[in-house]
Design a protein around this motif. Structure first.
Motif, PDB file in Angstrom:
ATOM      1  N   LEU A   1      45.923  36.544  30.041  1.00  0.00           N
ATOM      2  CA  LEU A   1      46.743  36.409  31.251  1.00  0.00           C
ATOM      3  C   LEU A   1      48.186  36.067  30.909  1.00  0.00           C
ATOM      4  O   LEU A   1      49.114  36.551  31.549  1.00  0.00           O
ATOM      5  N   ASP A   2      48.361  35.232  29.877  1.00  0.00           N
ATOM      6  CA  ASP A   2      49.707  34.826  29.473  1.00  0.00           C
ATOM      7  C   ASP A   2      50.503  35.968  28.870  1.00  0.00           C
ATOM      8  O   ASP A   2      51.732  35.974  28.931  1.00  0.00           O
ATOM      9  N   SER A   3      49.805  36.939  28.264  1.00  0.00           N
ATOM     10  CA  SER A   3      50.512  38.028  27.576  1.00  0.00           C
ATOM     11  C   SER A   3      50.407  39.359  28.302  1.00  0.00           C
ATOM     12  O   SER A   3      50.759  40.394  27.736  1.00  0.00           O
ATOM     13  N   ILE A   4      49.954  39.329  29.535  1.00  0.00           N
ATOM     14  CA  ILE A   4      49.688  40.578  30.255  1.00  0.00           C
ATOM     15  C   ILE A   4      50.933  41.465  30.370  1.00  0.00           C
ATOM     16  O   ILE A   4      50.846  42.687  30.292  1.00  0.00           O
TER      17      ILE A   4
ATOM     18  N   ASP B   1      53.591  41.265  28.251  1.00  0.00           N
ATOM     19  CA  ASP B   1      54.223  41.440  26.946  1.00  0.00           C
ATOM     20  C   ASP B   1      53.408  42.296  25.976  1.00  0.00           C
ATOM     21  O   ASP B   1      53.945  42.802  25.006  1.00  0.00           O
ATOM     22  N   ASP B   2      52.129  42.426  26.201  1.00  0.00           N
ATOM     23  CA  ASP B   2      51.252  43.128  25.274  1.00  0.00           C
ATOM     24  C   ASP B   2      50.856  44.483  25.870  1.00  0.00           C
ATOM     25  O   ASP B   2      50.094  44.551  26.836  1.00  0.00           O
ATOM     26  N   PRO B   3      51.350  45.582  25.297  1.00  0.00           N
ATOM     27  CA  PRO B   3      51.026  46.903  25.849  1.00  0.00           C
ATOM     28  C   PRO B   3      49.550  47.274  25.689  1.00  0.00           C
ATOM     29  O   PRO B   3      49.070  48.200  26.330  1.00  0.00           O
ATOM     30  N   ASN B   4      48.816  46.543  24.827  1.00  0.00           N
ATOM     31  CA  ASN B   4      47.398  46.835  24.620  1.00  0.00           C
ATOM     32  C   ASN B   4      46.495  46.225  25.689  1.00  0.00           C
ATOM     33  O   ASN B   4      45.308  46.499  25.711  1.00  0.00           O
ATOM     34  N   VAL B   5      47.050  45.372  26.536  1.00  0.00           N
ATOM     35  CA  VAL B   5      46.267  44.805  27.633  1.00  0.00           C
ATOM     36  C   VAL B   5      46.280  45.831  28.766  1.00  0.00           C
ATOM     37  O   VAL B   5      47.284  46.018  29.431  1.00  0.00           O
ATOM     38  N   ASN B   6      45.159  46.514  28.936  1.00  0.00           N
ATOM     39  CA  ASN B   6      45.100  47.570  29.950  1.00  0.00           C
ATOM     40  C   ASN B   6      44.316  47.129  31.183  1.00  0.00           C
ATOM     41  O   ASN B   6      43.763  47.945  31.900  1.00  0.00           O
ATOM     42  N   MET B   7      44.280  45.827  31.415  1.00  0.00           N
ATOM     43  CA  MET B   7      43.640  45.277  32.613  1.00  0.00           C
ATOM     44  C   MET B   7      44.725  44.591  33.425  1.00  0.00           C
ATOM     45  O   MET B   7      45.658  44.022  32.858  1.00  0.00           O
ATOM     46  N   ASP B   8      44.593  44.616  34.737  1.00  0.00           N
ATOM     47  CA  ASP B   8      45.567  43.892  35.541  1.00  0.00           C
ATOM     48  C   ASP B   8      45.107  42.448  35.739  1.00  0.00           C
ATOM     49  O   ASP B   8      44.007  42.068  35.335  1.00  0.00           O
ATOM     50  N   GLU B   9      45.967  41.661  36.341  1.00  0.00           N
ATOM     51  CA  GLU B   9      45.694  40.234  36.506  1.00  0.00           C
ATOM     52  C   GLU B   9      44.406  39.987  37.302  1.00  0.00           C
ATOM     53  O   GLU B   9      43.616  39.104  36.961  1.00  0.00           O
ATOM     54  N   ALA B  10      44.167  40.767  38.329  1.00  0.00           N
ATOM     55  CA  ALA B  10      42.957  40.598  39.149  1.00  0.00           C
ATOM     56  C   ALA B  10      41.690  40.872  38.337  1.00  0.00           C
ATOM     57  O   ALA B  10      40.700  40.146  38.459  1.00  0.00           O
ATOM     58  N   GLN B  11      41.722  41.906  37.488  1.00  0.00           N
ATOM     59  CA  GLN B  11      40.558  42.223  36.657  1.00  0.00           C
ATOM     60  C   GLN B  11      40.273  41.117  35.651  1.00  0.00           C
ATOM     61  O   GLN B  11      39.119  40.755  35.420  1.00  0.00           O
ATOM     62  N   ILE B  12      41.323  40.588  35.062  1.00  0.00           N
ATOM     63  CA  ILE B  12      41.142  39.506  34.091  1.00  0.00           C
ATOM     64  C   ILE B  12      40.614  38.256  34.790  1.00  0.00           C
ATOM     65  O   ILE B  12      39.684  37.602  34.300  1.00  0.00           O
ATOM     66  N   ASN B  13      41.181  37.923  35.948  1.00  0.00           N
ATOM     67  CA  ASN B  13      40.701  36.758  36.699  1.00  0.00           C
ATOM     68  C   ASN B  13      39.248  36.926  37.129  1.00  0.00           C
ATOM     69  O   ASN B  13      38.472  35.962  37.103  1.00  0.00           O
ATOM     70  N   MET B  14      38.861  38.139  37.517  1.00  0.00           N
ATOM     71  CA  MET B  14      37.467  38.394  37.887  1.00  0.00           C
ATOM     72  C   MET B  14      36.550  38.203  36.675  1.00  0.00           C
ATOM     73  O   MET B  14      35.462  37.634  36.792  1.00  0.00           O
ATOM     74  N   THR B  15      37.004  38.656  35.505  1.00  0.00           N
ATOM     75  CA  THR B  15      36.223  38.478  34.287  1.00  0.00           C
ATOM     76  C   THR B  15      36.056  36.993  33.976  1.00  0.00           C
ATOM     77  O   THR B  15      34.951  36.538  33.667  1.00  0.00           O
ATOM     78  N   ILE B  16      37.138  36.229  34.081  1.00  0.00           N
ATOM     79  CA  ILE B  16      37.077  34.785  33.809  1.00  0.00           C
ATOM     80  C   ILE B  16      36.098  34.104  34.763  1.00  0.00           C
ATOM     81  O   ILE B  16      35.238  33.317  34.340  1.00  0.00           O
ATOM     82  N   ALA B  17      36.205  34.390  36.053  1.00  0.00           N
ATOM     83  CA  ALA B  17      35.317  33.774  37.051  1.00  0.00           C
ATOM     84  C   ALA B  17      33.863  34.173  36.804  1.00  0.00           C
ATOM     85  O   ALA B  17      32.951  33.329  36.903  1.00  0.00           O
ATOM     86  N   SER B  18      33.632  35.429  36.465  1.00  0.00           N
ATOM     87  CA  SER B  18      32.261  35.894  36.203  1.00  0.00           C
ATOM     88  C   SER B  18      31.682  35.229  34.962  1.00  0.00           C
ATOM     89  O   SER B  18      30.508  34.852  34.951  1.00  0.00           O
TER      90      SER B  18
END
Length: 142
Positions: free
Chosen positions: A93-96, A98-115
């Motif tokens: 989430l912190d590097s979303i 800055d890092d071109p290799n992160v191909n998930m958006d903030e909502a997808q990452i947050n959903m993964t964390i919650a799950s």
């Protein structure tokens, strides 16, 4: 072509009357009208999380669970490893931006964390009830 990634949970139901907060599983065998008591435990396999094209997470599994093995297969995942994956996702989430290799958006990452938090807590409930359970991960190109 898409990268499909799945986290499964397998657990044995010894008394065949398994109950978690969500779904219920039960087993009744009848043969000619007579109830048969099954002595062997029933194994239930359920898909508990599915990612699609989440390359950073797949790379994390290859490095931390598969020991670099990229040939596929099903790999055992500990709950401790899931805690580590959760921490990895929080760092993502912190590097979303800055890092071109992160191909998930903030909502997808947050959903993964919650799950992952839910899956970890369910694992604690399984253990507290004495249910044998383990997690497996596999990926495939579809």
């Amino acid at each position: 072509m898409a990268l499909e990634m799945v986290l499964n949970r397998k657990h044995k139901v010894v008394n065949h009357e398994y109950e978690l907060d969500a779904p219920k599983y039960s087993l009744t065998l009848n043969h000619g009208g007579d109830e048969i008591k099954v002595k062997n435990p029933l194994e239930v396999k359920e898909e508990i999380f599915h990612w699609r094209n989440a390359y950073k997470i797949h790379d994390w599994f290859v490095e931390n669970v598969q020991d670099g093995d990229t040939m596929g297969g099903e790999f055992l995942v500990t709950y401790e490893k899931l805690k580590s994956l959760r921490a990895f996702c929080i760092k993502m989430l912190d590097s979303i931006n800055d890092d071109p290799n992160v191909n998930m958006d903030e909502a997808q990452i947050n959903m993964t964390i919650a799950s992952l938090e839910t899956i970890i807590n369910e694992g604690k409930r399984f253990s507290a009830r004495g249910h044998s359970n383990h997690l497996t991960y596999h990926s495939s190109i579809a």
